[in-house]
Motif scaffolding. Structure first.
Motif, PDB file in Angstrom:
ATOM      1  N   VAL A 179       0.856  -1.181   0.000  1.00 23.56           N
ATOM      2  CA  VAL A 179       0.000   0.000   0.000  1.00 23.56           C
ATOM      3  C   VAL A 179       0.893   1.231   0.000  1.00 23.56           C
ATOM      4  O   VAL A 179       1.811   1.335   0.828  1.00 23.56           O
ATOM      5  CB  VAL A 179      -0.921   0.033   1.234  1.00 23.56           C
ATOM      6  N   ILE A 180       0.640   2.139  -0.941  1.00 23.16           N
ATOM      7  CA  ILE A 180       1.399   3.393  -0.999  1.00 23.16           C
ATOM      8  C   ILE A 180       0.422   4.526  -0.681  1.00 23.16           C
ATOM      9  O   ILE A 180      -0.643   4.630  -1.306  1.00 23.16           O
ATOM     10  CB  ILE A 180       2.027   3.609  -2.384  1.00 23.16           C
ATOM     11  N   THR A 181       0.762   5.358   0.304  1.00 22.21           N
ATOM     12  CA  THR A 181      -0.158   6.354   0.828  1.00 22.21           C
ATOM     13  C   THR A 181       0.609   7.498   1.485  1.00 22.21           C
ATOM     14  O   THR A 181       1.768   7.320   1.851  1.00 22.21           O
ATOM     15  CB  THR A 181      -1.081   5.700   1.881  1.00 22.21           C
ATOM     16  N   ILE A 182      -0.037   8.676   1.624  1.00 25.34           N
ATOM     17  CA  ILE A 182       0.609   9.726   2.435  1.00 25.34           C
ATOM     18  C   ILE A 182       0.096   9.653   3.871  1.00 25.34           C
ATOM     19  O   ILE A 182       0.511  10.449   4.711  1.00 25.34           O
ATOM     20  CB  ILE A 182       0.386  11.154   1.847  1.00 25.34           C
ATOM     21  N   PHE A 183      -0.814   8.714   4.146  1.00 31.92           N
ATOM     22  CA  PHE A 183      -1.319   8.550   5.520  1.00 31.92           C
ATOM     23  C   PHE A 183      -1.162   7.097   5.976  1.00 31.92           C
ATOM     24  O   PHE A 183      -2.152   6.363   6.135  1.00 31.92           O
ATOM     25  CB  PHE A 183      -2.791   8.974   5.600  1.00 31.92           C
ATOM     26  N   PRO A 184       0.073   6.640   6.197  1.00 28.76           N
ATOM     27  CA  PRO A 184       0.282   5.235   6.622  1.00 28.76           C
ATOM     28  C   PRO A 184      -0.545   4.851   7.853  1.00 28.76           C
ATOM     29  O   PRO A 184      -0.994   3.707   7.961  1.00 28.76           O
ATOM     30  CB  PRO A 184       1.775   5.191   6.932  1.00 28.76           C
ATOM     31  N   TYR A 212      -3.480   5.365   8.512  1.00 31.88           N
ATOM     32  CA  TYR A 212      -4.838   4.921   8.163  1.00 31.88           C
ATOM     33  C   TYR A 212      -4.934   3.394   8.163  1.00 31.88           C
ATOM     34  O   TYR A 212      -6.016   2.821   8.205  1.00 31.88           O
ATOM     35  CB  TYR A 212      -5.194   5.432   6.763  1.00 31.88           C
ATOM     36  N   PHE A 213      -3.747   2.735   8.035  1.00 30.66           N
ATOM     37  CA  PHE A 213      -3.773   1.286   7.833  1.00 30.66           C
ATOM     38  C   PHE A 213      -3.431   0.493   9.094  1.00 30.66           C
ATOM     39  O   PHE A 213      -3.303  -0.737   9.039  1.00 30.66           O
ATOM     40  CB  PHE A 213      -2.864   0.926   6.640  1.00 30.66           C
ATOM     41  N   ALA A 214      -3.357   1.196  10.216  1.00 34.40           N
ATOM     42  CA  ALA A 214      -3.116   0.505  11.497  1.00 34.40           C
ATOM     43  C   ALA A 214      -4.170  -0.583  11.749  1.00 34.40           C
ATOM     44  O   ALA A 214      -3.852  -1.669  12.224  1.00 34.40           O
ATOM     45  CB  ALA A 214      -3.087   1.519  12.633  1.00 34.40           C
ATOM     46  N   PRO A 215      -5.453  -0.355  11.376  1.00 37.71           N
ATOM     47  CA  PRO A 215      -6.469  -1.399  11.640  1.00 37.71           C
ATOM     48  C   PRO A 215      -6.151  -2.759  11.011  1.00 37.71           C
ATOM     49  O   PRO A 215      -6.674  -3.780  11.463  1.00 37.71           O
ATOM     50  CB  PRO A 215      -7.746  -0.803  11.038  1.00 37.71           C
ATOM     51  N   LEU A 216      -5.304  -2.782  10.008  1.00 34.91           N
ATOM     52  CA  LEU A 216      -4.988  -4.069   9.366  1.00 34.91           C
ATOM     53  C   LEU A 216      -4.159  -4.981  10.265  1.00 34.91           C
ATOM     54  O   LEU A 216      -3.961  -6.157   9.966  1.00 34.91           O
ATOM     55  CB  LEU A 216      -4.261  -3.828   8.035  1.00 34.91           C
ATOM     56  N   GLN A 217      -3.698  -4.441  11.396  1.00 36.50           N
ATOM     57  CA  GLN A 217      -2.966  -5.293  12.350  1.00 36.50           C
ATOM     58  C   GLN A 217      -3.937  -5.998  13.300  1.00 36.50           C
ATOM     59  O   GLN A 217      -3.539  -6.885  14.047  1.00 36.50           O
ATOM     60  CB  GLN A 217      -1.999  -4.428  13.183  1.00 36.50           C
ATOM     61  N   LEU A 218      -5.208  -5.607  13.256  1.00 37.76           N
ATOM     62  CA  LEU A 218      -6.189  -6.142  14.211  1.00 37.76           C
ATOM     63  C   LEU A 218      -6.907  -7.356  13.644  1.00 37.76           C
ATOM     64  O   LEU A 218      -6.908  -7.581  12.438  1.00 37.76           O
ATOM     65  CB  LEU A 218      -7.246  -5.059  14.536  1.00 37.76           C
ATOM     66  N   HIS A 228       0.363 -10.523  -6.231  1.00 35.44           N
ATOM     67  CA  HIS A 228       0.876  -9.278  -5.675  1.00 35.44           C
ATOM     68  C   HIS A 228      -0.050  -8.119  -6.026  1.00 35.44           C
ATOM     69  O   HIS A 228      -0.333  -7.890  -7.206  1.00 35.44           O
ATOM     70  CB  HIS A 228       2.287  -8.998  -6.239  1.00 35.44           C
ATOM     71  N   LEU A 229      -0.538  -7.424  -5.022  1.00 35.49           N
ATOM     72  CA  LEU A 229      -1.405  -6.259  -5.231  1.00 35.49           C
ATOM     73  C   LEU A 229      -0.685  -5.012  -4.757  1.00 35.49           C
ATOM     74  O   LEU A 229      -0.108  -5.011  -3.655  1.00 35.49           O
ATOM     75  CB  LEU A 229      -2.715  -6.406  -4.456  1.00 35.49           C
ATOM     76  N   ILE A 230      -0.681  -3.965  -5.579  1.00 34.50           N
ATOM     77  CA  ILE A 230      -0.153  -2.657  -5.168  1.00 34.50           C
ATOM     78  C   ILE A 230      -1.331  -1.694  -5.163  1.00 34.50           C
ATOM     79  O   ILE A 230      -1.996  -1.529  -6.195  1.00 34.50           O
ATOM     80  CB  ILE A 230       0.914  -2.136  -6.153  1.00 34.50           C
ATOM     81  N   PHE A 231      -1.630  -1.090  -4.005  1.00 33.94           N
ATOM     82  CA  PHE A 231      -2.715  -0.106  -3.914  1.00 33.94           C
ATOM     83  C   PHE A 231      -2.102   1.295  -3.899  1.00 33.94           C
ATOM     84  O   PHE A 231      -1.262   1.595  -3.028  1.00 33.94           O
ATOM     85  CB  PHE A 231      -3.533  -0.317  -2.640  1.00 33.94           C
ATOM     86  N   ALA A 232      -2.500   2.134  -4.843  1.00 36.96           N
ATOM     87  CA  ALA A 232      -2.026   3.529  -4.905  1.00 36.96           C
ATOM     88  C   ALA A 232      -3.124   4.424  -4.353  1.00 36.96           C
ATOM     89  O   ALA A 232      -4.137   4.682  -5.019  1.00 36.96           O
ATOM     90  CB  ALA A 232      -1.701   3.906  -6.350  1.00 36.96           C
ATOM     91  N   ASP A 285      -7.636   5.932   0.639  1.00 31.64           N
ATOM     92  CA  ASP A 285      -7.210   5.074   1.758  1.00 31.64           C
ATOM     93  C   ASP A 285      -8.345   4.211   2.302  1.00 31.64           C
ATOM     94  O   ASP A 285      -8.183   2.989   2.458  1.00 31.64           O
ATOM     95  CB  ASP A 285      -6.612   5.953   2.870  1.00 31.64           C
ATOM     96  N   VAL A 286      -9.492   4.798   2.559  1.00 33.38           N
ATOM     97  CA  VAL A 286     -10.623   4.026   3.105  1.00 33.38           C
ATOM     98  C   VAL A 286     -11.110   2.999   2.081  1.00 33.38           C
ATOM     99  O   VAL A 286     -11.425   1.855   2.420  1.00 33.38           O
ATOM    100  CB  VAL A 286     -11.761   4.988   3.514  1.00 33.38           C
ATOM    101  N   ALA A 287     -11.118   3.403   0.801  1.00 33.66           N
ATOM    102  CA  ALA A 287     -11.504   2.463  -0.269  1.00 33.66           C
ATOM    103  C   ALA A 287     -10.532   1.281  -0.290  1.00 33.66           C
ATOM    104  O   ALA A 287     -10.942   0.122  -0.431  1.00 33.66           O
ATOM    105  CB  ALA A 287     -11.503   3.187  -1.616  1.00 33.66           C
ATOM    106  N   THR A 288      -9.244   1.564  -0.099  1.00 31.67           N
ATOM    107  CA  THR A 288      -8.234   0.506  -0.093  1.00 31.67           C
ATOM    108  C   THR A 288      -8.448  -0.433   1.094  1.00 31.67           C
ATOM    109  O   THR A 288      -8.398  -1.663   0.949  1.00 31.67           O
ATOM    110  CB  THR A 288      -6.820   1.116  -0.056  1.00 31.67           C
ATOM    111  N   LEU A 289      -8.735   0.130   2.269  1.00 38.07           N
ATOM    112  CA  LEU A 289      -9.006  -0.717   3.453  1.00 38.07           C
ATOM    113  C   LEU A 289     -10.175  -1.657   3.161  1.00 38.07           C
ATOM    114  O   LEU A 289     -10.111  -2.857   3.452  1.00 38.07           O
ATOM    115  CB  LEU A 289      -9.358   0.154   4.653  1.00 38.07           C
ATOM    116  N   ALA A 290     -11.224  -1.124   2.556  1.00 41.47           N
ATOM    117  CA  ALA A 290     -12.414  -1.942   2.266  1.00 41.47           C
ATOM    118  C   ALA A 290     -12.067  -3.048   1.271  1.00 41.47           C
ATOM    119  O   ALA A 290     -12.438  -4.215   1.462  1.00 41.47           O
ATOM    120  CB  ALA A 290     -13.527  -1.051   1.712  1.00 41.47           C
ATOM    121  N   MET A 291     -11.340  -2.719   0.239  1.00 42.37           N
ATOM    122  CA  MET A 291     -11.005  -3.719  -0.781  1.00 42.37           C
ATOM    123  C   MET A 291     -10.050  -4.774  -0.232  1.00 42.37           C
ATOM    124  O   MET A 291     -10.197  -5.970  -0.537  1.00 42.37           O
ATOM    125  CB  MET A 291     -10.414  -3.032  -2.016  1.00 42.37           C
TER     126      MET A 291
END
Ligand SMILES: Nc1cc(-c2ccc3cc[nH]c3c2)n[nH]1
Length: 229
Positions: free
Chosen positions: A7-12, A14-20, A105-109, A144-150
């Protein structure tokens, strides 16, 4: 071969929930590896800038292509699928989630501002699979939120991630339309009873009732999903 996600983002953050929860367990199990990259690490100016004014005028700012080129080049392989969330994209859906779940391999921009310079998509399209995807007809402030959902919708379909694959079987056998309502204990709650049939043990009657409830709900909430619509 585990699914790798970058995942490439200016708000890393945002992706803390993926550790849960399920996503965290999927990573610990080795079925999926997820890496988050700060786009600003791929800038070269003192201000670490990632945006500029739009050619042709208009409100807002557009994300410049070069930091994206540097960031994507740092992770891309010939097996990569580049996913660019955008309201202008094809609609993400359960079948698309199933496709992504079986990728290598998925790259999310994750764009922000008014979006990413279109030349980033144009540059990678001849080289790898590039998919501009929308999660619905509403506008978010960034990808970012769209990426979390996908990611959540796709990773849960990776074989072995869901403890009980039974729930996927039910999901896939679901009638066209929405799911029936669910109930659990207590049998009466604030004067409201669980539908009798669900306590009857008559599995045929329960299946019929659930199919009827699915149709009623679909007709009321999602007539667009009814067969022949
Ligand atoms: N389905 C959907 C995607 C988006 C989205 C995606 C990326 C960016 C970048 C700036 N604004 C954005 C909005 N909104 N709604």
């Amino acid at each position: 071969m585990p699914l790798r996600i970058d995942v490439i983002t200016i708000f890393p953050d945002y992706f803390a929930p993926l550790q849960l929860s399920l996503m965290g367990k999927a990573q610990q199990s080795g079925l999926v590896t997820i890496a988050i990259h700060d786009l600003r690490e791929f800038t070269s100016d003192r201000h670490r800038s990632v945006d500029d004014t739009p050619y042709g005028g208009g409100a807002g700012m557009v994300m410049t292509p070069e930091p994206w080129g540097q960031a994507i080049d740092a992770v891309v392989t010939d097996q990569s699928t580049l996913i660019v969330p955008t309201p202008a994209g094809k609609l993400f859906s359960q079948p698309v989630a199933a496709e992504l779940a079986h990728s290598t391999h998925l790259i999310f921009a994750c764009g922000r501002y008014e979006g990413i310079d279109q030349r980033v998509v144009e540059y990678y399209r001849p080289r790898i699979d590039v998919r501009e995807l929308s999660i619905g007809d509403y506008v978010l402030a960034g990808g970012d939120v769209a990426t979390l959902a996908m990611i959540e919708a796709s990773v849960r379909l990776v074989p072995g991630v869901l403890g009980n694959p039974e729930s996927l079987v039910e999901e896939s056998h679901q009638l066209p339309g929405v799911e029936y309502p669910s109930y659990t204990k207590p049998p009466t709650w604030r004067g409201l009873d669980v539908p009798e049939v669900l306590l009857s043990g008559h599995h045929d009657q329960i299946a019929r009732w659930r199919a009827e409830q699915s149709t009623i709900r679909t007709t009321h909430n999602r007539p667009d999903l009814l067969p022949g619509s």
